[in-house]
Design a protein around this motif. Structure first.
Motif, PDB file in Angstrom:
ATOM      1  N   SER A  50       0.824  -1.208   0.000  1.00  0.00           N
ATOM      2  CA  SER A  50       0.000   0.000   0.000  1.00  0.00           C
ATOM      3  C   SER A  50       0.860   1.261   0.000  1.00  0.00           C
ATOM      4  O   SER A  50       2.005   1.247   0.435  1.00  0.00           O
ATOM      5  CB  SER A  50      -0.909   0.015   1.232  1.00  0.00           C
ATOM      6  OG  SER A  50      -1.803  -1.061   1.193  1.00  0.00           O
ATOM      7  N   LYS A  51       0.269   2.348  -0.450  1.00  0.00           N
ATOM      8  CA  LYS A  51       0.940   3.640  -0.434  1.00  0.00           C
ATOM      9  C   LYS A  51       1.103   4.136   1.002  1.00  0.00           C
ATOM     10  O   LYS A  51       0.314   3.786   1.878  1.00  0.00           O
ATOM     11  CB  LYS A  51       0.143   4.656  -1.252  1.00  0.00           C
ATOM     12  CG  LYS A  51       0.095   4.315  -2.731  1.00  0.00           C
ATOM     13  CD  LYS A  51      -0.745   5.313  -3.498  1.00  0.00           C
ATOM     14  CE  LYS A  51      -0.825   4.947  -4.969  1.00  0.00           C
ATOM     15  NZ  LYS A  51      -1.719   5.851  -5.710  1.00  0.00           N
ATOM     16  N   THR A  52       2.129   4.961   1.224  1.00  0.00           N
ATOM     17  CA  THR A  52       2.463   5.410   2.578  1.00  0.00           C
ATOM     18  C   THR A  52       2.173   6.874   2.831  1.00  0.00           C
ATOM     19  O   THR A  52       2.117   7.286   3.985  1.00  0.00           O
ATOM     20  CB  THR A  52       3.956   5.191   2.848  1.00  0.00           C
ATOM     21  OG1 THR A  52       4.712   6.008   1.946  1.00  0.00           O
ATOM     22  CG2 THR A  52       4.339   3.740   2.702  1.00  0.00           C
ATOM     23  N   GLY A  53       2.048   7.683   1.822  1.00  0.00           N
ATOM     24  CA  GLY A  53       1.885   9.113   1.985  1.00  0.00           C
ATOM     25  C   GLY A  53       3.180   9.876   1.788  1.00  0.00           C
ATOM     26  O   GLY A  53       3.182  11.104   1.807  1.00  0.00           O
ATOM     27  N   LYS A  54       4.303   9.163   1.624  1.00  0.00           N
ATOM     28  CA  LYS A  54       5.584   9.845   1.402  1.00  0.00           C
ATOM     29  C   LYS A  54       5.598  10.579   0.063  1.00  0.00           C
ATOM     30  O   LYS A  54       6.284  11.580  -0.080  1.00  0.00           O
ATOM     31  CB  LYS A  54       6.742   8.849   1.476  1.00  0.00           C
ATOM     32  CG  LYS A  54       7.014   8.360   2.880  1.00  0.00           C
ATOM     33  CD  LYS A  54       8.173   7.412   2.930  1.00  0.00           C
ATOM     34  CE  LYS A  54       9.472   8.173   2.781  1.00  0.00           C
ATOM     35  NZ  LYS A  54      10.657   7.337   3.028  1.00  0.00           N
ATOM     36  N   LYS A  55       4.853  10.080  -0.880  1.00  0.00           N
ATOM     37  CA  LYS A  55       4.729  10.761  -2.173  1.00  0.00           C
ATOM     38  C   LYS A  55       3.480  11.638  -2.117  1.00  0.00           C
ATOM     39  O   LYS A  55       2.360  11.143  -1.988  1.00  0.00           O
ATOM     40  CB  LYS A  55       4.619   9.746  -3.308  1.00  0.00           C
ATOM     41  CG  LYS A  55       4.555  10.369  -4.670  1.00  0.00           C
ATOM     42  CD  LYS A  55       4.544   9.305  -5.757  1.00  0.00           C
ATOM     43  CE  LYS A  55       4.470   9.959  -7.123  1.00  0.00           C
ATOM     44  NZ  LYS A  55       4.400   8.946  -8.189  1.00  0.00           N
ATOM     45  N   GLN A  56       3.680  12.948  -2.189  1.00  0.00           N
ATOM     46  CA  GLN A  56       2.586  13.909  -2.050  1.00  0.00           C
ATOM     47  C   GLN A  56       1.685  13.876  -3.277  1.00  0.00           C
ATOM     48  O   GLN A  56       2.142  13.768  -4.399  1.00  0.00           O
ATOM     49  CB  GLN A  56       3.149  15.319  -1.889  1.00  0.00           C
ATOM     50  CG  GLN A  56       2.097  16.394  -1.886  1.00  0.00           C
ATOM     51  CD  GLN A  56       1.988  17.120  -0.575  1.00  0.00           C
ATOM     52  OE1 GLN A  56       2.838  16.958   0.287  1.00  0.00           O
ATOM     53  NE2 GLN A  56       0.946  17.890  -0.423  1.00  0.00           N
ATOM     54  N   GLY A  57       0.380  13.972  -3.041  1.00  0.00           N
ATOM     55  CA  GLY A  57      -0.579  14.065  -4.124  1.00  0.00           C
ATOM     56  C   GLY A  57      -1.579  12.935  -4.097  1.00  0.00           C
ATOM     57  O   GLY A  57      -1.592  12.115  -3.192  1.00  0.00           O
ATOM     58  N   GLY A  58      -2.415  12.907  -5.117  1.00  0.00           N
ATOM     59  CA  GLY A  58      -3.439  11.881  -5.176  1.00  0.00           C
ATOM     60  C   GLY A  58      -4.138  11.882  -6.512  1.00  0.00           C
ATOM     61  O   GLY A  58      -3.699  12.523  -7.471  1.00  0.00           O
ATOM     62  N   ALA A  59      -5.253  11.180  -6.551  1.00  0.00           N
ATOM     63  CA  ALA A  59      -6.001  11.042  -7.800  1.00  0.00           C
ATOM     64  C   ALA A  59      -7.451  10.710  -7.507  1.00  0.00           C
ATOM     65  O   ALA A  59      -7.781  10.187  -6.434  1.00  0.00           O
ATOM     66  CB  ALA A  59      -5.389   9.945  -8.670  1.00  0.00           C
ATOM     67  N   ILE A  60      -8.297  11.015  -8.471  1.00  0.00           N
ATOM     68  CA  ILE A  60      -9.701  10.613  -8.449  1.00  0.00           C
ATOM     69  C   ILE A  60     -10.004  10.048  -9.826  1.00  0.00           C
ATOM     70  O   ILE A  60      -9.616  10.632 -10.840  1.00  0.00           O
ATOM     71  CB  ILE A  60     -10.645  11.797  -8.159  1.00  0.00           C
ATOM     72  CG1 ILE A  60     -10.412  12.338  -6.756  1.00  0.00           C
ATOM     73  CG2 ILE A  60     -12.101  11.369  -8.320  1.00  0.00           C
ATOM     74  CD1 ILE A  60     -11.241  13.557  -6.425  1.00  0.00           C
ATOM     75  N   GLY A  61     -10.667   8.914  -9.867  1.00  0.00           N
ATOM     76  CA  GLY A  61     -11.023   8.308 -11.147  1.00  0.00           C
ATOM     77  C   GLY A  61     -12.400   7.672 -11.074  1.00  0.00           C
ATOM     78  O   GLY A  61     -12.797   7.165 -10.027  1.00  0.00           O
TER      79      GLY A  61
END
Length: 183
Positions: A50-61
């Motif tokens: 799973s992703k950790t939050g260390k990479k800033q940003g996001g997405a909606i699809g």
């Protein structure tokens, strides 16, 4: 690991997992003890990271069925919330009949997951929480009519049933028995 053993009738490992934008990557461990410690991993084990939050940003699809009734929205977002402290949250919601004609809303629900990560000089601590309330129809093998001979069979739909689109899902069953999974 999603399911340690795979010899449950109609209880396959894939009905107990829900993939969405929270997944960072999938790792495969082949051979060795990975394939001997469980009856559900004859060739290896898959680790879903799973992703950790260390990479800033996001997405909606959003996914909309073109030739079947489905609507699904996935989302995720990760960010730093303090000194070496990260958060990631995401999930999905879906509604619709699904990939086969059921005559009712067979797929309904979703999940929400949050991850907190705190890094230290010699390691880290990570805490997850997930709320999953998703109901989906379980599509089992469909009947076919076979005529002809063993050397030259003729495959066709069973009378009054389309095996490519039909379903045995029925909305009058007890809700606990009607769906493939309910977690």
């Amino acid at each position: 690991m999603v399911l340690l053993f795979g010899d449950i009738s109609f209880g396959t490992a894939d009905i107990f997992s829900r993939f969405d934008y929270n997944v960072s990557r999938i790792e495969a461990i082949r051979g060795g003890s990975a394939s001997t410690l469980t009856s559900n991993a004859p060739g290896g084990v898959l680790n879903i990271i799973s992703k950790t939050g260390k990479k800033q940003g996001g997405a909606i699809g959003t996914t909309i069925g073109l030739d079947y009734d489905t609507f699904r929205t996935d989302f995720d977002y990760g960010t730093t919330i303090g000194n070496d402290l990260y958060v990631h949250l995401g999930g999905f919601y879906r509604v619709g009949e699904g990939i086969r004609s059921t005559g009712f809303t067979a797929n309904n629900g979703g999940q929400f997951k949050i991850s907190l990560l705190k890094e230290f000089e010699n390691g880290y601590v990570r805490v997850y929480s997930k709320y999953l309330n998703d109901r989906t129809a379980a599509f089992l093998p469909m009947p076919l009519q076979v005529t002809g001979t063993n050397s030259d069979p003729d495959w066709d739909n069973a009378p009054n049933f389309d095996a490519t689109n039909g379903s045995f899902a029925y909305n009058k069953f007890n809700p606990d028995c009607r769906f493939g999974s309910r977690w």
